[in-house]
Design a protein around this motif. Sequence first.
Motif, short mmCIF file in Angstrom:
data_model
loop_
_atom_site.label_atom_id
_atom_site.label_comp_id
_atom_site.label_asym_id
_atom_site.label_seq_id
_atom_site.Cartn_x
_atom_site.Cartn_y
_atom_site.Cartn_z
N GLU A 82 0.03 -55.13 -49.82
CA GLU A 82 1.05 -55.71 -50.76
C GLU A 82 1.33 -55.01 -52.31
O GLU A 82 1.69 -54.01 -52.38
CB GLU A 82 1.34 -56.70 -50.62
CG GLU A 82 2.20 -57.26 -49.30
CD GLU A 82 2.36 -59.16 -49.71
OE1 GLU A 82 1.74 -59.34 -50.52
OE2 GLU A 82 3.15 -59.53 -48.85
N GLU A 83 -0.41 -54.80 -52.72
CA GLU A 83 -0.87 -54.07 -53.09
C GLU A 83 -1.00 -52.79 -53.69
O GLU A 83 -0.26 -52.34 -54.51
CB GLU A 83 -2.85 -54.25 -54.30
CG GLU A 83 -3.25 -53.90 -55.12
CD GLU A 83 -4.31 -54.21 -55.11
OE1 GLU A 83 -5.00 -54.36 -56.47
OE2 GLU A 83 -5.20 -53.90 -54.11
N MET A 84 -1.56 -51.86 -52.51
CA MET A 84 -1.26 -50.58 -52.37
C MET A 84 -0.05 -50.24 -52.14
O MET A 84 0.70 -49.13 -53.09
CB MET A 84 -2.19 -50.13 -50.91
CG MET A 84 -3.40 -50.75 -51.18
SD MET A 84 -4.22 -49.87 -52.26
CE MET A 84 -6.59 -50.67 -51.92
N LYS A 85 1.16 -51.09 -51.65
CA LYS A 85 2.48 -51.17 -51.84
C LYS A 85 3.23 -50.79 -53.19
O LYS A 85 4.32 -49.23 -53.31
CB LYS A 85 2.93 -51.15 -50.28
CG LYS A 85 3.21 -50.61 -49.43
CD LYS A 85 3.30 -51.77 -48.45
CE LYS A 85 2.63 -51.40 -46.20
NZ LYS A 85 3.04 -52.62 -45.11
N ASP A 86 2.89 -52.03 -53.90
CA ASP A 86 3.06 -51.76 -55.34
C ASP A 86 3.48 -50.73 -55.39
O ASP A 86 3.61 -50.17 -57.06
CB ASP A 86 3.29 -53.41 -55.62
CG ASP A 86 3.54 -54.33 -55.44
OD1 ASP A 86 4.97 -53.78 -54.37
OD2 ASP A 86 3.35 -55.56 -54.86
N LEU A 87 1.88 -50.34 -55.91
CA LEU A 87 1.03 -49.30 -56.75
C LEU A 87 1.84 -48.17 -56.07
O LEU A 87 2.64 -47.16 -57.34
CB LEU A 87 -0.88 -48.82 -56.71
CG LEU A 87 -1.56 -49.98 -57.61
CD1 LEU A 87 -2.18 -49.70 -56.33
CD2 LEU A 87 -1.05 -50.12 -58.59
N CYS A 88 2.46 -47.71 -55.22
CA CYS A 88 2.64 -46.32 -54.51
C CYS A 88 4.06 -46.08 -55.12
O CYS A 88 4.28 -44.68 -54.80
CB CYS A 88 2.64 -46.32 -53.46
SG CYS A 88 0.38 -46.29 -53.05
#
Length: 278
Positions: free
Chosen positions: A270-276
């Motif tokens: 979820e953290e990665m998807k928010d960043l991308c």
Amino acid sequence: MDISNLKIIKASGEKANFSIERVAESLRRSGANEELIQNTIEKLKAELYEGITTKEIYNRAFNLLKKGNKTSASKYKLKTAIYELGPTGFPFEKFIAALLTHSGYKTQTGKIYQGKCVTHEIDVEAKTDSKLVLIECKFHNAGKNCDVKIPLYIDSRFRDIKNFRSNGENKLDFEEGWVVTNTRFTSDAVKYAKCANLKLLSWDYPKDEGLKDRIDQLGLYPITVSTLLSEREKNFLLSRDVVLCQELINDTFYLDHLGINNPRKKRILEEMKDLCKH
């Protein structure tokens, strides 16, 4: 305290005047809303003192921001995250190659080119159907910038390759030579590069097209920005050539291989998807 004349210590060891506006702008670039920015600044002011280092200011601002918005905190730590791609510099080369791959180039790292005088190992080769770019990456620790000696040396290597490929069957459409660094270039380095027709790319150069701008625009963050992955986990991923958050989203095998449980795995993704998102 009165911070109008506060002196801070930069990574280079130089003294400088503290600028609350610069802190606010860096927080704003992280995507934090104005309420969180003002709250962070007010709390940060209370923790400042004469002679505080820029690293300590960053650490305190980062910890305050992380309590309010983890995604913004991850973006805020981008510069430090790129330092964490070291110390060998090889993950930085892979990161630059990945940025260019997502910009429409076909890339290879560590390719050997024959020059007129000697052979050269080129950090990154980037190709399109009509263009060839050769790129040398210079990774530095905080406080060390690229001076004029670096573009001078790299320019001589590119010239040697061009001289070998200037006629006959060796002819190659070698249009551009780039020098890329994670820090900054000195004014003489920029002056020489303009004269020699070398393209420079650094943390904030060219203006509005530097590394930080490209990463933000493309949403291509290195895995080292994560606030949830441990140092051991980041090093494992880098050793497997996983350098982008986007790559981890597309292949979660490595998180399984690390033995990360499903609830934590979900939070990391979820953290990665928010960043991308961009």
